[in-house]
Design a protein around this motif. Sequence first.
Motif: not given
Length: 310
Positions: A230-257
Amino acid sequence: MRMMKRVAVSILAAAMALSLMTACGGGDAPSAPETPSNPGTSQGEEKKDDSTGGKPEDKKDDEKKDPPAESKPEDKKDEEVADGSTIEFNKSRTYKWALEYRSAQKVYIKVEPVKPASQDVVCMESVADGRKSYTKVTYKNGKAAETLVDLSQNNVVNQYELYSNQKIAIMKSHSVTVTNPDDNTVLDPETNYTVKKTTRVINAVPYYTEAITMEDKDAKRTETQMFCYDNTGSLVYLVSSPDTADEQIVHIQCSKSIPDSAILSIPNGWSVYTVTYGASYNDKTVKDQNGHELTDEEKEALEKKIGGTI
């Protein structure tokens, strides 16, 4: 641990059990920054100068100077311009992200599938605190699987299956010994990495994205994953096998607490059982915390209580 390293390297996630993991929210993708306007040529300045007769450049000479190089917007996020160019992995935001979270003492990662939405797993949460990690996987049917891994004693890995509702912990005694943990390696020497800076639109929102193609030198196999920020530089999504029949998208939240719900040691009052395996999986011995070996009837009663096999 293998999963966390993959998320961090492939990049992590899942996930150490942690992998994964500042809160990561949605937002517009960073675009090429505009050149900051000269303070002496804004409408406000011109109006003020007209009333006094002074020239903008005579008012504050220091204002027309460029800001220090390190503070220029175009230098801050130069690597985040989604211009379709290819960069080295060790110069990517994903590489910096992997280093940042691998070196953190405390890490929390939450992964939720977005596509396909029909997956049985609806959420995975992982935390790591020093040499302990906790993972909770929640399924669509409401059930959850919890695991605690403790490397705190003599580099021996003790893995526990947790049943919070029943206050039961079952330790598998086929633990392994960590002789030389590789904590500093991010790049896999057996893999070639290619990083392309691009844009990915998810739920009608564009994100700055690094499409990382990984080529396994031995297996001669390639895999592409897209890491969306996102525009803060935080990782928010991971897309595996993009633009294929096996495409998977996950939403990611990260923290150091770490959330209070994480179990990083067996709570007082829980019953702890140890399982030792023999020559086969069915050949196993189960003992309680007092060293009492459970009979077949007691093992069946325990399995019935936890709702699964030991």
